[in-house]
Scaffold this active site. Structure first.
Site, PDB file in Angstrom:
ATOM      1  N   CYS A  81     -43.991 -28.024 -37.165  1.00 28.75           N
ATOM      2  CA  CYS A  81     -44.646 -27.394 -36.145  1.00 28.75           C
ATOM      3  C   CYS A  81     -45.369 -26.503 -36.372  1.00 28.75           C
ATOM      4  O   CYS A  81     -46.987 -27.034 -36.744  1.00 28.75           O
ATOM      5  CB  CYS A  81     -43.562 -26.458 -35.735  1.00 28.75           C
ATOM      6  SG  CYS A  81     -43.068 -24.967 -37.565  1.00 28.75           S
ATOM      7  N   CYS A 138     -45.722 -12.199 -30.001  1.00 27.47           N
ATOM      8  CA  CYS A 138     -46.545 -12.422 -29.437  1.00 27.47           C
ATOM      9  C   CYS A 138     -47.071 -13.568 -29.949  1.00 27.47           C
ATOM     10  O   CYS A 138     -47.933 -14.938 -28.970  1.00 27.47           O
ATOM     11  CB  CYS A 138     -47.387 -11.485 -28.649  1.00 27.47           C
ATOM     12  SG  CYS A 138     -46.881 -10.165 -27.933  1.00 27.47           S
TER      13      CYS A 138
END
Length: 392
Positions: free
Chosen positions: A350, A195
């Protein structure tokens, strides 16, 4: 079905007032409320799923609730983990959860197990409870919870969530299937995003968590038609429920003992491969990147391999967005090739460094483009270079 000695359970005057809406239900009544008071439930995790189910189990009058958690409350939890509040940020989740449970129901006994559930402690922790509710978010703990419940013959009320979709069922109940009937083998590490990577709709946790609470209460009351043998799937975007039948696999391996579940799920192997990959990869710190960006150098290209919605939250100046999925499918590879013409050096970042390392490995292996990975990604950039950049 649980069979407590109801003669030994007394409802107080406060109980009659507090649970009056239960008591007037023929399906619950005085005996049903006594069953709830006599019951003990262990919730593994007090996060997205644990929050709503703990609130409703406490409000329903469960006599003893156990919590297993070792995490602390973070600001990013508050969007969905409604048992916690802003004042509890930075403090243990189980203390926060206990405080809220006792505020709802001061007569509930709350047992705290501030530890990571493991093969060494699972049987000792679980054996003292009637029902286990799985509110975890990772495969090793789900398999561990399942196997411990099978060995101890405990019902396992399961739920999981991701983005806009959730699922729930009841495992190991009255001869029904267990988790290994649904997932005989774990997926390869990294195949299923967390998640934290893929996101989750906050209210989805409430829907699946309250379904888990409902199933737990039904088991305690001895009601039929639980989700045992049925996997309930929910899509919040479409607002649709559907159901799949689950059956025990007659040839599934017999669970005889708890094992190393990290090993079983391939976590150490994946971590070793990732470490070796990064050891063979050139890296730079965010302070080194900042110095490069502030210089007059023009012999490099900085790419951001996160998803577009992440880029909208925060970005590093001068970075070109080329999401990892596009590099994995090959669509983004040609774009990178165009950017690194004239011998320009490739730098990738990232959120925290993992996905950019993966992107650089793909580029190296497919088209021979080597690059430098930014350690810690944009999270480190926010912490060490520019605190005005939001973290998420």
């Amino acid at each position: 079905m649980l069979n407590p000695n109801l003669d030994s359970i007394e409802l107080t005057k406060d109980d009659y007032e507090r649970y009056s809406r239960h008591l007037i239900l023929p399906e619950v009544g005085v005996d049903g409320q006594k069953r709830l008071k006599a019951a003990s439930v262990l919730c593994i995790g007090s996060g997205g799923l644990g929050s709503p189910l703990l609130l409703y189990l406490a409000a329903a009058g469960i006599g003893r609730i156990g919590l297993v958690d070792f995490d602390i409350v973070d600001f990013s939890n508050l969007q969905r983990q409604i048992i916690h509040g802003t004042s509890w940020v930075g403090k243990p989740k189980i203390e926060s959860a206990k405080n809220r449970i006792l505020d709802i129901n001061p007569f509930c006994q709350v047992d705290l197990h501030e530890t990571r559930l493991s093969a060494d402690n699972a049987l000792d922790i679980i054996k003292g409870y009637d029902i286990v509710v799985d509110g975890t978010d990772n495969f090793p703990t789900r398999y561990l919870t399942n196997d411990a419940c099978v060995l101890l013959n405990k019902p396992n009320v399961y739920g999981s969530i991701f983005r806009f979709e959730g699922q729930a069922t009841v495992f190991n109940y009255e001869g029904g299937p267990n988790y290994r009937d649904l997932y005989p083998e774990p997926p390869p590490p990294g195949m299923v995003p967390s998640c934290a990577e893929g996101g989750v709709l906050g209210v989805l946790c409430g829907i699946i968590g309250t379904i888990q609470a409902t199933e737990t209460i039904k088991i305690i009351l001895g009601k039929p038609n639980t989700l045992s043998g049925r996997l309930m799937l929910y899509n919040a975007l479409d607002m649709k429920f559907r159901e799949l039948k689950l059956r025990p696999n007659p040839v599934r391996p017999v669970i005889e003992k708890l094992i190393d579940y990290e090993q079983f799920c391939g976590i150490p192997q994946a971590q070793a491969a990732e470490a070796e990959q990064q050891n063979n990869m050139e890296e730079m710190t965010v302070t080194e990147l900042k110095a490069l960006l502030d210089s007059d150098a023009d012999d490099y290209v900085l790419i951001d391999v996160r998803n577009p919605n992440e880029y909208d939250i925060a970005s590093i100046p001068g970075a070109t967005l080329i999401p990892l999925p596009e590099i994995e499918t090959g669509d983004g590879v040609s774009q990178v090739q165009e950017l690194v013409t004239d011998g320009k050096k490739l730098i990738a970042h990232c959120k925290m460094g993992g996905r950019s390392a993966k992107a650089l490995t793909i580029l190296q292996n497919t088209v021979g483009i080597a690059g430098t990975n930014v350690q810690g990604g944009i999270r480190a950039w926010s912490e060490e270079v520019d605190s005005s950049v939001p973290t998420y």
